[in-house]
Design a protein around this motif. Structure first.
Motif, PDB file in Angstrom:
ATOM      1  N   SER A  27     -32.498 -18.798  -9.844  1.00 12.74           N
ATOM      2  CA  SER A  27     -33.427 -19.742 -10.007  1.00 12.74           C
ATOM      3  C   SER A  27     -33.621 -20.673 -10.973  1.00 12.74           C
ATOM      4  N   ALA A  28     -34.174 -21.910 -11.256  1.00  9.34           N
ATOM      5  CA  ALA A  28     -34.301 -22.667 -12.558  1.00  9.34           C
ATOM      6  C   ALA A  28     -34.914 -21.752 -13.273  1.00  9.34           C
ATOM      7  N   VAL A  29     -36.214 -21.005 -12.951  1.00  6.69           N
ATOM      8  CA  VAL A  29     -36.911 -20.417 -14.002  1.00  6.69           C
ATOM      9  C   VAL A  29     -36.151 -19.218 -14.513  1.00  6.69           C
ATOM     10  N   SER A  30     -35.397 -18.446 -13.883  1.00 11.88           N
ATOM     11  CA  SER A  30     -34.587 -17.546 -14.200  1.00 11.88           C
ATOM     12  C   SER A  30     -33.555 -18.030 -15.237  1.00 11.88           C
ATOM     13  N   TYR A  31     -32.987 -19.213 -15.051  1.00 11.84           N
ATOM     14  CA  TYR A  31     -32.055 -19.865 -15.559  1.00 11.84           C
ATOM     15  C   TYR A  31     -32.399 -20.112 -17.047  1.00 11.84           C
ATOM     16  N   SER A  32     -33.839 -20.713 -17.175  1.00 11.21           N
ATOM     17  CA  SER A  32     -34.304 -20.866 -18.525  1.00 11.21           C
ATOM     18  C   SER A  32     -34.713 -19.565 -19.288  1.00 11.21           C
ATOM     19  N   LEU A  33     -35.496 -18.654 -18.531  1.00  5.30           N
ATOM     20  CA  LEU A  33     -35.851 -17.482 -19.268  1.00  5.30           C
ATOM     21  C   LEU A  33     -34.780 -16.650 -19.531  1.00  5.30           C
ATOM     22  N   ASP A  34     -33.668 -16.726 -18.927  1.00  4.49           N
ATOM     23  CA  ASP A  34     -32.551 -15.750 -19.470  1.00  4.49           C
ATOM     24  C   ASP A  34     -32.152 -16.361 -20.663  1.00  4.49           C
ATOM     25  N   LYS A  35     -32.220 -17.482 -21.175  1.00  2.00           N
ATOM     26  CA  LYS A  35     -31.653 -18.146 -22.262  1.00  2.00           C
ATOM     27  C   LYS A  35     -32.413 -17.597 -23.410  1.00  2.00           C
ATOM     28  N   THR A  51     -28.600 -24.899 -10.351  1.00  4.10           N
ATOM     29  CA  THR A  51     -28.199 -24.110 -11.558  1.00  4.10           C
ATOM     30  C   THR A  51     -26.924 -23.484 -11.667  1.00  4.10           C
ATOM     31  N   ASP A  52     -26.221 -23.596 -10.335  1.00  2.43           N
ATOM     32  CA  ASP A  52     -24.934 -23.207 -10.229  1.00  2.43           C
ATOM     33  C   ASP A  52     -24.111 -24.287 -10.937  1.00  2.43           C
ATOM     34  N   ALA A  70     -34.071 -14.660 -23.319  1.00  7.37           N
ATOM     35  CA  ALA A  70     -33.864 -13.289 -23.124  1.00  7.37           C
ATOM     36  C   ALA A  70     -32.635 -12.767 -24.001  1.00  7.37           C
ATOM     37  N   THR A  71     -31.766 -13.660 -23.610  1.00 10.37           N
ATOM     38  CA  THR A  71     -30.581 -13.082 -24.621  1.00 10.37           C
ATOM     39  C   THR A  71     -30.087 -14.063 -25.865  1.00 10.37           C
ATOM     40  N   ARG A  72     -30.748 -15.115 -26.147  1.00 13.22           N
ATOM     41  CA  ARG A  72     -30.495 -15.886 -27.519  1.00 13.22           C
ATOM     42  C   ARG A  72     -31.769 -16.462 -27.558  1.00 13.22           C
ATOM     43  N   PRO A  73     -33.150 -15.709 -28.047  1.00 17.60           N
ATOM     44  CA  PRO A  73     -34.171 -16.515 -28.105  1.00 17.60           C
ATOM     45  C   PRO A  73     -34.143 -17.506 -29.145  1.00 17.60           C
ATOM     46  N   VAL A  74     -33.587 -17.480 -30.426  1.00 14.90           N
ATOM     47  CA  VAL A  74     -33.618 -18.199 -31.429  1.00 14.90           C
ATOM     48  C   VAL A  74     -32.898 -19.742 -31.175  1.00 14.90           C
ATOM     49  N   ALA A  75     -31.623 -19.283 -30.400  1.00 17.95           N
ATOM     50  CA  ALA A  75     -31.016 -20.441 -30.252  1.00 17.95           C
ATOM     51  C   ALA A  75     -31.630 -21.346 -28.971  1.00 17.95           C
ATOM     52  N   ALA A  76     -32.182 -20.764 -28.114  1.00 18.85           N
ATOM     53  CA  ALA A  76     -32.896 -21.278 -26.956  1.00 18.85           C
ATOM     54  C   ALA A  76     -34.092 -22.021 -27.506  1.00 18.85           C
ATOM     55  N   ALA A  77     -34.869 -21.189 -28.382  1.00 20.33           N
ATOM     56  CA  ALA A  77     -36.100 -22.018 -28.760  1.00 20.33           C
ATOM     57  C   ALA A  77     -35.627 -23.290 -29.844  1.00 20.33           C
ATOM     58  N   ASP A  78     -34.335 -23.077 -30.500  1.00 19.59           N
ATOM     59  CA  ASP A  78     -34.168 -24.478 -31.109  1.00 19.59           C
ATOM     60  C   ASP A  78     -33.662 -25.241 -30.262  1.00 19.59           C
ATOM     61  N   ASN A  79     -32.779 -25.047 -29.219  1.00 20.65           N
ATOM     62  CA  ASN A  79     -32.496 -26.031 -28.234  1.00 20.65           C
ATOM     63  C   ASN A  79     -33.515 -26.491 -27.577  1.00 20.65           C
ATOM     64  N   ALA A  80     -34.640 -26.128 -27.155  1.00 19.22           N
ATOM     65  CA  ALA A  80     -35.766 -26.646 -26.607  1.00 19.22           C
ATOM     66  C   ALA A  80     -36.650 -27.538 -27.413  1.00 19.22           C
ATOM     67  N   MET A  81     -36.653 -27.215 -28.679  1.00 22.14           N
ATOM     68  CA  MET A  81     -37.372 -27.908 -29.629  1.00 22.14           C
ATOM     69  C   MET A  81     -36.657 -29.410 -29.889  1.00 22.14           C
ATOM     70  N   LEU A  82     -35.150 -29.018 -30.159  1.00 19.65           N
ATOM     71  CA  LEU A  82     -34.391 -30.356 -30.188  1.00 19.65           C
ATOM     72  C   LEU A  82     -34.506 -31.056 -28.882  1.00 19.65           C
ATOM     73  N   GLY A  83     -34.537 -30.547 -27.629  1.00 21.33           N
ATOM     74  CA  GLY A  83     -34.616 -31.433 -26.370  1.00 21.33           C
ATOM     75  C   GLY A  83     -35.922 -31.678 -26.134  1.00 21.33           C
ATOM     76  N   ILE A  84     -36.788 -31.401 -26.603  1.00 16.99           N
ATOM     77  CA  ILE A  84     -38.406 -32.090 -26.548  1.00 16.99           C
ATOM     78  C   ILE A  84     -38.601 -33.122 -27.654  1.00 16.99           C
ATOM     79  N   PHE A  85     -38.387 -32.731 -28.841  1.00 15.12           N
ATOM     80  CA  PHE A  85     -38.818 -33.669 -30.090  1.00 15.12           C
ATOM     81  C   PHE A  85     -37.635 -34.562 -30.496  1.00 15.12           C
ATOM     82  N   VAL A  86     -36.464 -34.369 -30.401  1.00 15.61           N
ATOM     83  CA  VAL A  86     -35.305 -34.994 -31.060  1.00 15.61           C
ATOM     84  C   VAL A  86     -34.475 -35.803 -30.086  1.00 15.61           C
ATOM     85  N   TYR A  87     -33.734 -35.194 -29.160  1.00 15.18           N
ATOM     86  CA  TYR A  87     -32.709 -35.807 -28.445  1.00 15.18           C
ATOM     87  C   TYR A  87     -33.298 -36.913 -27.476  1.00 15.18           C
TER      88      TYR A  87
END
Length: 576
Positions: free
Chosen positions: A282-290, A266-267, A292-309
Motif C-alpha cells: 500500500s501507499a502507506v506501507s511504501y511511505s512507512l517502510d522508508k 507503488t509498483d 523504518a529502514t532509513r529514518p534520517v534520509a526519509a525525514a530529510d527527503n520529506a522535509m525537502l519535499g514539503i518546504f524546498v522542492y
C-alpha cells in the motif's frame, strides 16, 4: 472611486481581462506547439485571430513544435480512459474526475485528441479564478487580482497547461477547498459547509490523496473552534464521504482494495527506484517502510519535499517577463507564509497547504516525481502569501499615518514583541541545523547500514566541505566546487571499523591534455594514493581510492593536495 464601483465594476472587469489574456497565452502556445488544427472547426477558426492578437500582445516566446502530442505520459492514457469510460464511479486505476472532464472535452472537439488539452486549459483558467477568490477572501480583491495575474502569465504554468495533465484540475480543487474551508471557518453555516463538502469531494475524486489536504482543516477547526461548528463540519464531511464512497466501494468490490487508485502506483515507484520485482504494498506501507529502514534520509527527503522542492522550482516563468520578478515574489512569499503563523486564517491555510504536500514529499525523488506540474497548486498559495504580505504592510502603513504618529499608537509591549522574535529565531535556528547537518547525518546513516553514501558539492555542503574550496558553481542542475588552495579538505563520516572504497569525481580546471596534474590523497594525514588527472570532454573524471580498515570510527578528514586547481563534483563512499 467608491468601494461599490471598485468591487462591482472594476474588479470583475480586471479579472475578465486577466482571464482573456491568460487564455490568449495558452491558446497561442497550444497552436504553436501542437497545431495547426483543421478540426474541430471552432478551434481551427480561432487560429488566425489568436495568432494576430498574440503577435501584438504577447512576448516572442519560442514554443517548440511537437509532432506527436501526448505520447509518453499520462495524457495519452487519460484519452484512452475517457473514451473507455461508461460509468463515472467504475473501479479504475485512476480517479474518475479528470477522465470524465476529458470526456466532455472530447465531445466539444468532435473526438479529437486535442480535447484533453482543451480540458486542462479550461481548468488552468478556473484555477486562476480560484486563486483570485482565495486572495480576495483572505486579504482583498487587489491581492486576488495580483495573484491571479501572476499565475496567468507565468510561462511555466502556460507550458504545462496545454499538455493534457490533470494537475490543473487538482490545483483548481485544492485552491477552491482552501477558499471554502476558510470561508466555513469565518461563517459557519450549512451553505458554506455544503460548498466545502462538494469541493472536497471533487478534490478526492481527482486525487484520493486530497484527504491530506482536507483532514487538517477538519481537525484544526474541531480543536480550535466552539462546539457549535461541529454540526457544520459533520455536514461537510458527510457530503464529501457521500461523493467519494461509491468509487471506493466499487474499487473494493472489483479489486479488494478501496484505495486501489493510490496503492496500485507503488509498483511504479518501486521500479523507478530500482526494485526489479517489487511486492505489491500500500501507499502507506511504501511511505512507512522508508522511515523504518532509513529514518534520517526519509525525514530529510520529506522535509525537502514539503518546504524546498515545490518552492524552488517555481518563479522561473515570471522571470521571463522581467529578470528578478520571480525572485522578488519568492522572497515576499516566504515572508507571507511565516507571517501567517500569527493569523488564525493563516494557520488554517498553512495546515491545509502543508498537508496537501505530504503525499508528494514521499515520491518527489522518484524519476519524474519532481516535475513542475505536480505542485502547481502550491504556486497559488505562494502567490497569495506574497501579495498578502504587501497588502498587510500597506494597511499597517496607512493605519500608522491615519493615527498621526506616536500619539495614536498602542502602548509598546516588550513581552508581546519578544514572542514573534523568539519564534522567528527558533525557526531560523532549526532551518540552519537541518540545512547543514542533515547531509552529514544522511551519509552517516547509509554507511552505518553498510550502504554507499554520496557527498556532493551543493548548497547544503558547508559541514562536509571543510577548507580550500571555492564558492558553489552551478551549471544547469549540476553543482561543483573548485579547489582554491594547495590542500582542499572534505569531512568524511566513517561510522564502522572496516575498509572502504572512495570514488572521486573531479577534473583539472585546465582542459589542456599537455599538462599533467597530480592530486595526492590522504586521510587524517596518512597518504592513500596519487592520482593523475586527465580531461575528457565526454564525461567527468572518475578516480578510485582504497581506504584500509580504519581503527577509530568517526569524522575523518580526506585531504586532496595539488599544485594546480581542480574542479570537484562529488565523492561516493562504498563500505567493503
Amino acid at each position: 472611486m467608491s468601494s461599490w464601483h471598485w468591487r462591482k465594476l472594476v474588479v470583475p472587469t480586471l479579472l475578465t481581462c486577466i482571464l482573456l489574456y491568460a487564455a490568449l497565452l495558452r491558446l497561442d502556445a497550444l497552436f504553436k506547439t501542437y497545431g495547426p488544427y483543421d478540426h474541430p472547426r471552432w478551434l481551427a477558426a480561432m487560429q488566425p485571430s489568436v495568432r494576430s492578437a498574440a503577435s501584438l500582445l504577447t512576448p516572442d516566446w519560442q514554443w517548440r513544435p511537437v509532432a506527436e502530442p501526448y505520447v509518453g505520459g499520462d495524457p495519452i492514457n487519460y484519452l484512452k480512459y475517457a473514451r473507455q469510460m461508461r460509468n463515472f464511479y467504475a473501479a479504475h486505476v485512476r480517479e474518475p474526475m479528470f477522465p470524465a472532464a476529458t470526456r466532455v472535452g472530447l465531445v466539444l472537439t468532435g473526438g479529437a485528441d486535442v480535447g484533453v488539452s482543451v480540458t486542462s486549459i479550461a481548468f488552468a483558467l478556473l484555477t486562476i479564478v480560484a486563486t483570485y477568490a482565495l486572495g480576495a477572501h483572505v486579504a482583498s480583491p487587489a491581492v486576488g487580482l495580483a495573484a491571479a495575474a501572476a499565475l496567468g502569465i507565468d510561462q511555466s504554468a502556460i507550458e504545462w497547461s496545454i499538455g493534457g495533465w490533470r494537475d490543473e484540475l487538482f490545483a483548481f480543487f485544492a485552491i477552491s477547498c482552501a477558499w471554502a474551508w476558510t470561508r466555513l471557518a469565518r461563517h459557519p453555516n450549512n451553505a458554506n459547509a455544503a460548498i466545502a463538502g462538494l469541493l472536497s469531494g471533487g478534490a478526492c475524486l481527482t486525487r484520493i490523496t486530497s484527504i491530506a489536504l482536507i483532514a487538517p482543516a477538519v481537525i484544526w477547526l474541531l480543536a480550535t473552534r466552539a462546539p457549535a461548528i461541529r454540526r457544520h463540519l459533520g455536514l461537510a464531511v458527510v457530503i464529501t464521504a457521500a461523493l467519494v464512497s461509491p468509487f471506493l466501494i466499487n474499487c473494493a468490490i472489483a479489486t479488494g482494495d478501496p484505495l486501489y487508485a493510490i496503492n496500485n502506483h507503488t509498483d511504479f515507484y518501486l521500479k523507478r527506484e530500482g526494485v526489479p520485482d517489487p511486492t505489491p504494498i500500500s501507499a502507506v506501507s511504501y511511505s512507512l517502510d522508508k522511515f523504518a529502514t532509513r529514518p534520517v534520509a526519509a525525514a530529510d527527503n520529506a522535509m525537502l519535499g514539503i518546504f524546498v522542492y515545490p518552492f524552488s522550482n517555481k518563479w522561473v516563468g515570471l522571470d521571463e517577463w522581467s529578470p528578478g520578478l520571480g525572485t522578488m515574489l519568492a522572497c515576499l512569499a516566504v515572508g507571507g507564509l511565516v507571517a501567517w503563523l500569527w493569523q488564525p486564517e493563516g494557520r488554517l491555510l498553512l495546515l491545509m497547504f502543508l498537508g496537501s504536500l505530504v503525499p508528494f514529499s514521499m515520491t518527489w525523488t522518484v524519476l519524474g516525481g519532481a516535475e513542475w506540474r505536480l505542485t502547481l497548486f502550491a504556486y497559488s498559495f505562494y502567490l497569495v502569501a506574497a501579495f498578502w504580505l504587501v497588502d498587510t504592510c500597506v494597511r499597517c502603513l496607512r493605519s500608522a499615518i491615519r493615527q498621526g504618529g506616536a500619539t495614536g499608537v498602542a502602548p509598546y509591549s516588550t513581552r508581546a514583541a519578544m514572542r514573534p522574535i523568539a519564534v522567528l529565531l527558533g525557526l531560523l535556528a532549526f532551518a540552519a541545523v537541518w540545512t547543514f547537518a542533515m547531509p552529514y547525518a544522511v551519509a552517516r546513516e547509509a554507511l552505518a547500514d553498510g550502504q554507499p553514501a554520496t557527498i556532493m558539492a551543493g548548497r547544503r555542503d558547508r559541514l562536509l566541505f571543510a577548507d580550500g574550496w571555492s564558492g558553489l558553481l552551478v551549471t544547469k542542475n549540476v553543482t561543483a566546487r573548485i579547489a582554491t588552495k594547495p590542500s582542499a579538505t572534505i569531512r568524511v563520516p566513517l561510522p564502522q571499523p572496516r575498509p572502504y572504497h572512495v570514488v572521486l569525481r573531479m577534473d583539472p580546471v585546465s582542459p589542456s591534455g599537455d599538462l599533467r596534474q597530480r592530486v595526492h590523497v590522504s586521510l587524517n594525514g596518512n597518504h592513500l594514493d596519487d592520482l593523475d588527472l586527465t580531461f575528457n570532454r565526454e564525461r567527468i573524471g572518475e578516480y578510485r581510492v582504497s581506504i584500509p580498515e580504519i581503527v577509530t570510527p568517526g569524522v575523518h578528514r580526506l585531504a586532496l593536495r595539488s599544485d594546480a586547481s581542480f574542479k570537484f563534483w562529488y565523492l561516493r563512499i562504498l563500505p567493503q
